[in-house]
Design an enzyme around this catalytic site. Structure first.
Site, PDB file in Angstrom:
ATOM      1  N   GLY A 140      39.270  49.336  49.077  1.00 32.06           N
ATOM      2  CA  GLY A 140      39.335  49.907  47.733  1.00 32.06           C
ATOM      3  C   GLY A 140      37.978  49.731  47.076  1.00 32.06           C
ATOM      4  CE  LYS A 160      35.386  36.684  38.976  1.00 31.31           C
ATOM      5  NZ  LYS A 160      36.166  37.642  39.691  1.00 31.31           N
ATOM      6  CD  GLU A 162      45.021  41.312  41.950  1.00 35.58           C
ATOM      7  OE1 GLU A 162      44.087  41.511  41.152  1.00 35.58           O
ATOM      8  OE2 GLU A 162      44.847  40.936  43.127  1.00 35.58           O
TER       9      GLU A 162
HETATM   10  N1  LIG Z   1      37.368  45.627  40.937  1.00 35.29           N
HETATM   11  C1  LIG Z   1      36.631  44.600  40.549  1.00 35.29           C
HETATM   12  O1  LIG Z   1      35.605  44.778  39.855  1.00 35.29           O
HETATM   13  C2  LIG Z   1      36.983  43.208  40.946  1.00 35.29           C
HETATM   14  C3  LIG Z   1      38.129  42.937  41.687  1.00 35.29           C
HETATM   15  N2  LIG Z   1      38.381  41.650  42.094  1.00 35.29           N
HETATM   16  C4  LIG Z   1      39.568  41.364  42.900  1.00 35.29           C
HETATM   17  O2  LIG Z   1      39.392  41.966  44.181  1.00 35.29           O
HETATM   18  C5  LIG Z   1      40.668  42.329  44.739  1.00 35.29           C
HETATM   19  C6  LIG Z   1      40.631  43.810  45.111  1.00 35.29           C
HETATM   20  O3  LIG Z   1      40.480  44.560  43.922  1.00 35.29           O
HETATM   21  P1  LIG Z   1      40.033  46.082  43.911  1.00 35.29           P
HETATM   22  O4  LIG Z   1      39.082  46.359  44.989  1.00 35.29           O
HETATM   23  O5  LIG Z   1      39.675  46.389  42.507  1.00 35.29           O
HETATM   24  O6  LIG Z   1      41.425  46.793  44.271  1.00 35.29           O
HETATM   25  P2  LIG Z   1      41.712  48.297  44.762  1.00 35.29           P
HETATM   26  O7  LIG Z   1      43.074  48.632  44.335  1.00 35.29           O
HETATM   27  O8  LIG Z   1      40.590  49.188  44.365  1.00 35.29           O
HETATM   28  O9  LIG Z   1      41.651  48.159  46.351  1.00 35.29           O
HETATM   29  C7  LIG Z   1      42.651  47.598  47.142  1.00 35.29           C
HETATM   30  C8  LIG Z   1      42.663  48.361  48.453  1.00 35.29           C
HETATM   31  O10 LIG Z   1      43.457  47.680  49.406  1.00 35.29           O
HETATM   32  C9  LIG Z   1      44.188  48.682  50.108  1.00 35.29           C
HETATM   33  N3  LIG Z   1      45.350  48.089  50.759  1.00 35.29           N
HETATM   34  C10 LIG Z   1      46.361  47.383  50.212  1.00 35.29           C
HETATM   35  N4  LIG Z   1      47.241  47.021  51.152  1.00 35.29           N
HETATM   36  C11 LIG Z   1      46.784  47.509  52.322  1.00 35.29           C
HETATM   37  C12 LIG Z   1      47.256  47.492  53.655  1.00 35.29           C
HETATM   38  N5  LIG Z   1      48.394  46.876  53.967  1.00 35.29           N
HETATM   39  N6  LIG Z   1      46.533  48.120  54.616  1.00 35.29           N
HETATM   40  C13 LIG Z   1      45.394  48.753  54.292  1.00 35.29           C
HETATM   41  N7  LIG Z   1      44.871  48.814  53.045  1.00 35.29           N
HETATM   42  C14 LIG Z   1      45.569  48.197  52.079  1.00 35.29           C
HETATM   43  C15 LIG Z   1      44.561  49.686  49.033  1.00 35.29           C
HETATM   44  O11 LIG Z   1      44.993  50.895  49.611  1.00 35.29           O
HETATM   45  P3  LIG Z   1      45.824  52.006  48.782  1.00 35.29           P
HETATM   46  O12 LIG Z   1      44.812  53.026  48.397  1.00 35.29           O
HETATM   47  O13 LIG Z   1      46.811  52.553  49.744  1.00 35.29           O
HETATM   48  O14 LIG Z   1      46.453  51.307  47.623  1.00 35.29           O
HETATM   49  C16 LIG Z   1      43.226  49.777  48.308  1.00 35.29           C
HETATM   50  O15 LIG Z   1      42.368  50.675  48.927  1.00 35.29           O
HETATM   51  C17 LIG Z   1      41.704  41.968  43.673  1.00 35.29           C
HETATM   52  O16 LIG Z   1      42.254  40.698  43.927  1.00 35.29           O
HETATM   53  C18 LIG Z   1      40.869  41.926  42.363  1.00 35.29           C
HETATM   54  O17 LIG Z   1      41.447  41.088  41.371  1.00 35.29           O
HETATM   55  C19 LIG Z   1      37.508  40.633  41.853  1.00 35.29           C
HETATM   56  C20 LIG Z   1      36.381  40.854  41.113  1.00 35.29           C
HETATM   57  C21 LIG Z   1      36.055  42.130  40.553  1.00 35.29           C
HETATM   58  C1  LIG Z   2      33.998  41.052  35.273  1.00 29.88           C
HETATM   59  C2  LIG Z   2      33.876  39.917  36.215  1.00 29.88           C
HETATM   60  C3  LIG Z   2      32.411  39.838  36.533  1.00 29.88           C
HETATM   61  C4  LIG Z   2      34.205  38.605  35.583  1.00 29.88           C
HETATM   62  O1  LIG Z   2      33.792  37.514  36.315  1.00 29.88           O
HETATM   63  C5  LIG Z   2      34.731  40.087  37.441  1.00 29.88           C
HETATM   64  O2  LIG Z   2      34.256  39.756  38.491  1.00 29.88           O
HETATM   65  C6  LIG Z   2      36.150  40.527  37.436  1.00 29.88           C
HETATM   66  O3  LIG Z   2      36.512  41.564  36.863  1.00 29.88           O
HETATM   67  O4  LIG Z   2      36.973  39.857  38.080  1.00 29.88           O
END
Ligand SMILES: NC(=O)C1=CN([C@@H]2O[C@H](COP(=O)(O)OP(=O)(O)OC[C@H]3O[C@@H](n4cnc5c(N)ncnc54)[C@H](OP(=O)(O)O)[C@@H]3O)[C@@H](O)[C@H]2O)C=CC1
Ligand SMILES: CC(C)(CO)C(=O)C(=O)O
Length: 318
Positions: free
Chosen positions: A16, A199, A281
């Protein structure tokens, strides 16, 4: 350190915003990166990945080594878990299928004890590490990611066959050096649990309030009432962490508060989940810290109220 002659094979489990961004950066730096996708598999296999970054400009990766099934992936040395914590329970079979014996699994998720919920399903031979991502990214559309600010990943060891602190820190350094080789700031962390609490000082107020108040960081930081609420919630996280044995560095909450004032208007990933009617989450970001603090004799009433309100919203939204 990662040498040019010993580049590991990297698998992204969940491509993602986070998995796509870091996977693309590592692939562009010359690593052999394989991406596991779900709903966006066809789009990414056909059109590749694109990151519109306020830091790096527009970056593309095409073709992408994309997979719909982990069984089709090559054996990976490092597996970066980019799926949300709400789908962690079903991920272990995919990780096991794509892991080379002795592989390192790095969980790039927010929340407390997120590694524990995977550990019980993984064989003891796999190393489990946590990666704290300090970044603002979101999915714009299939295979299309917007990167607004920041980018660092800090890495710590959770559990596995590494014996002793020196062996653990060597693996942590190896993980951090992968990111550094891709131009991403990355520090090795001696205490993963402490870092996860730190965090949460950001995620507990901003993730939940963005959903509850329907606002990104700029309006939240511009209003006296939301500012007071954020500071009160941050103070409770610091209190909960302390009760659990994790003292924050002095003025840490103030540092995050000031950092947020300098950020572009940012909608946390929880807001994007709410918008797209995906589960929030709440377990990892609210329920577990609340339970840990309570077990240590510390009640956190404002966080509890926010959690209960979000639970109501979540149940009606999905
Ligand atoms: N976005 C951000 O700026 C930040 C995010 N985080 C943390 O990072 C983590 C990911 O967040 P984020 O990237 O935003 O989330 P997204 O929803 O953008 O991405 C998650 C991805 O995982 C895929 N996925 C889930 N289950 C499976 C599976 N069984 N097999 C294959 N693919 C799968 C989803 O696919 P599908 O398209 O089918 O749903 C999606 O593409 C979270 O815990 C978030 O809190 C931490 C810091 C910053
Ligand atoms: C915005 C920030 C930088 C906060 O630490 C982040 O990483 C989050 O969205 O989880």
């Amino acid at each position: 350190m990662v040498g040019a002659d010993s580049k590991p094979v990297i698998g992204i489990i969940g491509t993602g915003a986070i998995g796509g961004f870091y996977g693309l950066m590592l692939a562009r730096a010359g690593f052999d990166v394989h991406f596991l996708l779900r709903s966006e598999f066809s789009a990414v296999a056909e059109r590749g990945l694109q990151v519109d970054s306020a830091v790096h400009g527009t970056l593309t990766l095409n073709p992408v080594q994309a997979y719909a099934k982990a069984e089709d992936m090559p054996a990976c040395d490092w597996l970066l878990v980019g799926a949300k914590t709400t789908s962690s329970a079903g991920l272990a079979p995919a990780i096991i299928a794509a892991a080379r014996p002795g592989a390192k699994v790095l969980v790039l998720q927010n929340g407390l004890d997120v590694e524990d919920s995977l550990r019980e399903w993984l064989p003891d031979s796999l190393h489990l590490l946590g990666g704290l991502c300090l970044i603002c990214v979101h999915r714009e559309g299939p295979g299309h990611i917007t990167h607004q600010a920041l980018g660092a990943v800090n890495v710590g060891y959770h559990s596995g066959p590494a014996m002793g602190d020196a062996a653990r820190m060597a693996l942590v350094e190896e993980g951090a050096s992968l990111f550094r080789a891709a131009g991403i700031d990355s520090q090795a962390m001696a205490n993963l649990q402490q870092a996860r609490w730190q965090k949460l000082v950001w995620n507990i107020p901003y993730n939940g309030l963005s959903v509850l108040l329907g606002a990104g960081t700029t309006p939240l930081m511009a209003d006296a009432d939301s500012r007071a609420l954020i500071q009160a919630l941050m103070a409770e996280v610091v209190q909960g962490a302390k009760a659990c044995g994790h003292d924050m560095p002095p003025a840490y909450a103030e540092y995050l508060f000031t950092m947020t004032e300098k950020m572009p208007d940012y909608w946390p990933s929880m807001y994007h989940d709410f918008l797209h009617k995906r589960p929030l989450e709440l377990e990892a970001i609210y329920a577990r810290p609340l339970a840990a603090a309570k077990a240590a004799g510390c009640e956190l009433p404002r966080i509890e109220a926010l959690y209960r309100t979000l639970g109501f919203i979540d149940r009606r939204n999905t």
